[in-house]
Design a protein around this motif. Structure first.
Motif, PDB file in Angstrom:
ATOM      1  N   VAL A 141     -15.690 -53.321 -19.156  1.00 30.02           N
ATOM      2  CA  VAL A 141     -15.203 -53.834 -17.873  1.00 30.02           C
ATOM      3  C   VAL A 141     -15.764 -55.230 -17.599  1.00 30.02           C
ATOM      4  N   GLN A 142     -17.046 -55.431 -17.876  1.00 29.59           N
ATOM      5  CA  GLN A 142     -17.658 -56.739 -17.674  1.00 29.59           C
ATOM      6  C   GLN A 142     -16.906 -57.821 -18.440  1.00 29.59           C
ATOM      7  N   GLU A 143     -16.552 -57.520 -19.689  1.00 30.80           N
ATOM      8  CA  GLU A 143     -15.855 -58.513 -20.505  1.00 30.80           C
ATOM      9  C   GLU A 143     -14.446 -58.765 -19.981  1.00 30.80           C
ATOM     10  N   TYR A 144     -13.756 -57.710 -19.555  1.00 26.41           N
ATOM     11  CA  TYR A 144     -12.415 -57.894 -19.017  1.00 26.41           C
ATOM     12  C   TYR A 144     -12.453 -58.790 -17.773  1.00 26.41           C
ATOM     13  N   LEU A 145     -13.405 -58.509 -16.906  1.00 23.30           N
ATOM     14  CA  LEU A 145     -13.527 -59.322 -15.697  1.00 23.30           C
ATOM     15  C   LEU A 145     -13.841 -60.770 -16.037  1.00 23.30           C
ATOM     16  N   TYR A 146     -14.744 -60.964 -16.969  1.00 24.48           N
ATOM     17  CA  TYR A 146     -15.167 -62.308 -17.365  1.00 24.48           C
ATOM     18  C   TYR A 146     -13.979 -63.113 -17.887  1.00 24.48           C
ATOM     19  N   ASN A 147     -13.125 -62.459 -18.660  1.00 27.28           N
ATOM     20  CA  ASN A 147     -11.991 -63.159 -19.256  1.00 27.28           C
ATOM     21  C   ASN A 147     -10.825 -63.326 -18.282  1.00 27.28           C
ATOM     22  N   ALA A 148     -10.645 -62.364 -17.391  1.00 26.06           N
ATOM     23  CA  ALA A 148      -9.461 -62.369 -16.538  1.00 26.06           C
ATOM     24  C   ALA A 148      -9.597 -63.243 -15.300  1.00 26.06           C
ATOM     25  N   LEU A 149     -10.750 -63.173 -14.637  1.00 21.01           N
ATOM     26  CA  LEU A 149     -10.853 -63.816 -13.326  1.00 21.01           C
ATOM     27  C   LEU A 149     -10.612 -65.321 -13.345  1.00 21.01           C
ATOM     28  N   PRO A 150     -10.998 -66.069 -14.395  1.00 20.86           N
ATOM     29  CA  PRO A 150     -10.675 -67.501 -14.391  1.00 20.86           C
ATOM     30  C   PRO A 150      -9.177 -67.792 -14.404  1.00 20.86           C
ATOM     31  N   LEU A 151      -8.367 -66.785 -14.756  1.00 22.99           N
ATOM     32  CA  LEU A 151      -6.921 -66.980 -14.777  1.00 22.99           C
ATOM     33  C   LEU A 151      -6.268 -66.662 -13.444  1.00 22.99           C
ATOM     34  N   PHE A 152      -7.037 -66.124 -12.509  1.00 24.28           N
ATOM     35  CA  PHE A 152      -6.492 -65.718 -11.219  1.00 24.28           C
ATOM     36  C   PHE A 152      -6.542 -66.870 -10.218  1.00 24.28           C
ATOM     37  N   PHE A 153      -5.707 -66.739  -9.185  1.00 18.91           N
ATOM     38  CA  PHE A 153      -5.672 -67.653  -8.047  1.00 18.91           C
ATOM     39  C   PHE A 153      -5.308 -69.079  -8.457  1.00 18.91           C
ATOM     40  N   HIS A 154      -4.335 -69.177  -9.323  1.00 14.86           N
ATOM     41  CA  HIS A 154      -3.692 -70.445  -9.649  1.00 14.86           C
ATOM     42  C   HIS A 154      -2.225 -70.327  -9.294  1.00 14.86           C
ATOM     43  N   PHE A 155      -1.594 -71.477  -8.977  1.00 17.50           N
ATOM     44  CA  PHE A 155      -0.173 -71.419  -8.685  1.00 17.50           C
ATOM     45  C   PHE A 155       0.620 -71.044  -9.922  1.00 17.50           C
ATOM     46  N   GLU A 156       0.124 -71.435 -11.075  1.00 17.49           N
ATOM     47  CA  GLU A 156       0.698 -71.002 -12.341  1.00 17.49           C
ATOM     48  C   GLU A 156      -0.426 -70.416 -13.160  1.00 17.49           C
ATOM     49  N   SER A 157      -0.107 -69.499 -14.052  1.00 19.11           N
ATOM     50  CA  SER A 157      -1.129 -68.876 -14.880  1.00 19.11           C
ATOM     51  C   SER A 157      -1.823 -69.910 -15.744  1.00 19.11           C
ATOM     52  N   ALA A 158      -3.154 -69.807 -15.840  1.00 22.77           N
ATOM     53  CA  ALA A 158      -3.898 -70.725 -16.688  1.00 22.77           C
ATOM     54  C   ALA A 158      -3.509 -70.561 -18.150  1.00 22.77           C
ATOM     55  N   VAL A 159      -2.939 -69.421 -18.519  1.00 24.76           N
ATOM     56  CA  VAL A 159      -2.531 -69.203 -19.906  1.00 24.76           C
ATOM     57  C   VAL A 159      -1.472 -70.204 -20.325  1.00 24.76           C
ATOM     58  N   SER A 160      -0.632 -70.636 -19.369  1.00 29.12           N
ATOM     59  CA  SER A 160       0.460 -71.538 -19.689  1.00 29.12           C
ATOM     60  C   SER A 160      -0.017 -72.960 -19.889  1.00 29.12           C
ATOM     61  N   GLY A 161      -1.283 -73.226 -19.556  1.00 31.77           N
ATOM     62  CA  GLY A 161      -1.807 -74.569 -19.668  1.00 31.77           C
ATOM     63  C   GLY A 161      -1.492 -75.437 -18.470  1.00 31.77           C
ATOM     64  N   LYS A 162      -0.829 -74.883 -17.460  1.00 30.00           N
ATOM     65  CA  LYS A 162      -0.524 -75.636 -16.256  1.00 30.00           C
ATOM     66  C   LYS A 162      -1.689 -75.535 -15.284  1.00 30.00           C
ATOM     67  N   THR A 163      -1.751 -76.479 -14.371  1.00 32.43           N
ATOM     68  CA  THR A 163      -2.852 -76.497 -13.425  1.00 32.43           C
ATOM     69  C   THR A 163      -2.389 -76.099 -12.040  1.00 32.43           C
ATOM     70  N   ALA A 164      -3.298 -75.505 -11.290  1.00 33.03           N
ATOM     71  CA  ALA A 164      -2.962 -75.100  -9.929  1.00 33.03           C
ATOM     72  C   ALA A 164      -3.115 -76.240  -8.945  1.00 33.03           C
ATOM     73  N   VAL A 165      -3.764 -77.329  -9.354  1.00 33.80           N
ATOM     74  CA  VAL A 165      -4.076 -78.414  -8.439  1.00 33.80           C
ATOM     75  C   VAL A 165      -2.885 -79.360  -8.361  1.00 33.80           C
ATOM     76  N   LYS A 166      -2.358 -79.538  -7.157  1.00 37.26           N
ATOM     77  CA  LYS A 166      -1.207 -80.414  -6.987  1.00 37.26           C
ATOM     78  C   LYS A 166      -1.627 -81.866  -7.032  1.00 37.26           C
ATOM     79  N   TYR A 167      -2.743 -82.182  -6.373  1.00 35.92           N
ATOM     80  CA  TYR A 167      -3.226 -83.555  -6.319  1.00 35.92           C
ATOM     81  C   TYR A 167      -4.584 -83.672  -6.993  1.00 35.92           C
ATOM     82  N   THR A 168      -4.827 -84.810  -7.604  1.00 33.81           N
ATOM     83  CA  THR A 168      -6.098 -85.116  -8.248  1.00 33.81           C
ATOM     84  C   THR A 168      -6.563 -86.489  -7.774  1.00 33.81           C
TER      85      THR A 168
END
Length: 453
Positions: A141-168
């Motif tokens: 479970v620890q490993e699943y959480l470690y790998n999954a949570l950085p992909l959460f709470f983005h407008f697009e999935s981090a797997v796609s290589g897109k960013t959630a940040v509209k402005y930089t």
């Protein structure tokens, strides 16, 4: 959700069904073993309220259970659910995981194999992780959480290589002002009088008379505004009617930016400086309002007409507007506070001492506290509310000695007052991030709280 989000500050404006649905992008659900089964059922039933899902060591049991998992039928159901509810466009993400030594691995692996045969379940929406040597235990479970949570709470999935940040920091200031999401008020995010700011991007913004502008905070603010506006939240309020603006066109350049805190919490109005020539909100009021909202308080940043008299009239109108619309805004209008730096500090002080009735409005309650930073105001009338001030010793515009004398005079009248003097700081340090003044805002909040009734 109603219990937790009715008590704590979250992205939900209220605990109504509509507001919980509107904030689905900021909500995740996960579970292990039978909790994984529950997670799949949450997706099946509550996709309107939740965007992110983490089922660990378990498959969907919408149809069937042990000995009769009905994998294909369950995946058919999920595929049709995604299509019927346009979840591809609305956004959803499932991170599914199990270990190769997990005693119940077969149901998860079989479901993953079936889902990955369907073209609709792309990596932007569904990821399956098989942990080599993973058991049905907490280590997995620890490993699943470690790998999954950085992909959460983005407008697009981090797997796609897109960013959630509209402005930089590289985004053009003009792109922010003209963003359709701001519905015409984007021009007020930066000074209307363009001669008082420099730079073409968020990262190189400069403002006359100000120091220590934080590009990261600038980016955070415009992304906050954009995200909330896109979600349908009202982040800007006109304080004058169309008729009033037609009679005085300068009033078109006014309004309140709202940084919402916890529903029913007290409010603050923050006033940026700018020498009564312009409004330096991006450094001197927006950052403060955003930080106040993070603590749960409701915060408004005022955009006003330059000129000491008109600025105070606009602040008086803003106070009246908030009191008159307190129920709609979901704010507690008692024990509010007024904040300001430089010219904005004078506005806060004057309204605190003289009241809204002195600037063209009906009489409304005086603030519980005023926060008056780096301004050379010396007058003390004896009517001052509790006053906090902060200033630097190298301020060539507002002498720290003048401010210290004023605070001492307010104290001598029996009113609570305090000042923080920061060695070496010049004028207009804002939040003071990365300087000796960092953290002053927490002290100011504590001062306000101790003067609440």
């Amino acid at each position: 959700m109603p219990t937790v989000e009715g008590m704590f500050h979250t992205y939900a404006k209220s605990i109504s069904a509509d507001d919980l649905k509107a904030s689905r992008d900021h909500r995740a659900f996960g579970g292990f073993s039978l909790g994984s089964v529950t997670t799949w059922l949450q997706f099946c039933h509550d996709y309107d309220y939740i965007r992110w899902f983490l089922p660990m060591s378990g498959s969907c049991w919408y149809y069937g259970t042990y000995g009769d998992f009905q994998i294909e039928r369950n995946v058919d159901f999920i595929e049709q659910l995604v299509k019927d509810n346009h979840l591809d466009e609305r956004g959803y993400f499932i991170y599914h995981a199990v270990g190769t030594q997990d005693a119940v691995k077969s149901q998860s692996i079989d479901m993953a194999d079936e889902m990955l045969t369907r073209q609709i379940f792309t990596p932007e929406h569904y990821v399956f992780y098989l942990k080599q040597g993973g058991y049905h235990d907490f280590n997995a479970v620890q490993e699943y959480l470690y790998n999954a949570l950085p992909l959460f709470f983005h407008f697009e999935s981090a797997v796609s290589g897109k960013t959630a940040v509209k402005y930089t920091t590289d985004s053009a200031i003009g792109d922010v002002m003209n963003d359709p999401v701001f519905d015409g008020y984007g021009r007020l995010i930066f000074p209307v009088n363009t001669s008082y700011y420099g730079g073409s991007t968020l990262g190189d913004l400069s403002l006359t008379w100000y120091n220590y502008i934080d590009p990261d905070k600038t980016v955070e603010i415009v992304n906050y505004m954009s995200e909330h506006a896109a979600a349908g939240d009202t982040i800007f309020y006109n304080i004058y009617t169309d008729a009033e603006k037609a009679a005085d066109p300068a009033k078109r350049d006014t309004g309140l930016f709202f940084f919402k805190g916890k529903p029913g919490a007290k409010f603050a109005v923050v006033n940026a400086g700018g020498g009564f020539a312009y409004v330096g909100a991006m450094h001197d009021s927006f950052p403060h309002a955003l930080e106040l909202s993070k603590t749960g308080y409701n915060a408004f940043a005022l955009i006003y007409r330059p000129g000491s008299q008109t600025a105070c009239e606009d602040l008086a109108r803003a106070i009246a507007f908030i009191h008159e619309h307190a129920k709609e805004l979901e704010v507690d209008a008692s024990d509010y506070s007024l904040w300001g730096g430089s010219a904005g500090g004078r506005m806060a002080a004057w309204l605190g001492s003289y009241g809204t009735e002195s600037f063209g409005e009906a009489r409304y309650p005086r603030p519980a506290a005023v926060i008056v930073n780096y301004t050379g105001l010396s007058e003390v009338t004896g009517k001052e509310p509790p006053t906090y001030s902060a200033v630097g010793t190298s301020d060539g515009i507002a002498s720290y000695r003048t401010m210290q004398s004023r605070i001492n005079a307010i104290k001598a009248n029996g009113t609570d007052a305090m000042i923080e003097i920061f060695s070496g700081l010049p004028h207009g340090f804002g939040l003071g991030t990365g300087t000796v003044a960092e953290g002053w805002i927490e002290n100011a909040v504590a001062f306000w709280e101790r003067n609440m009734k």
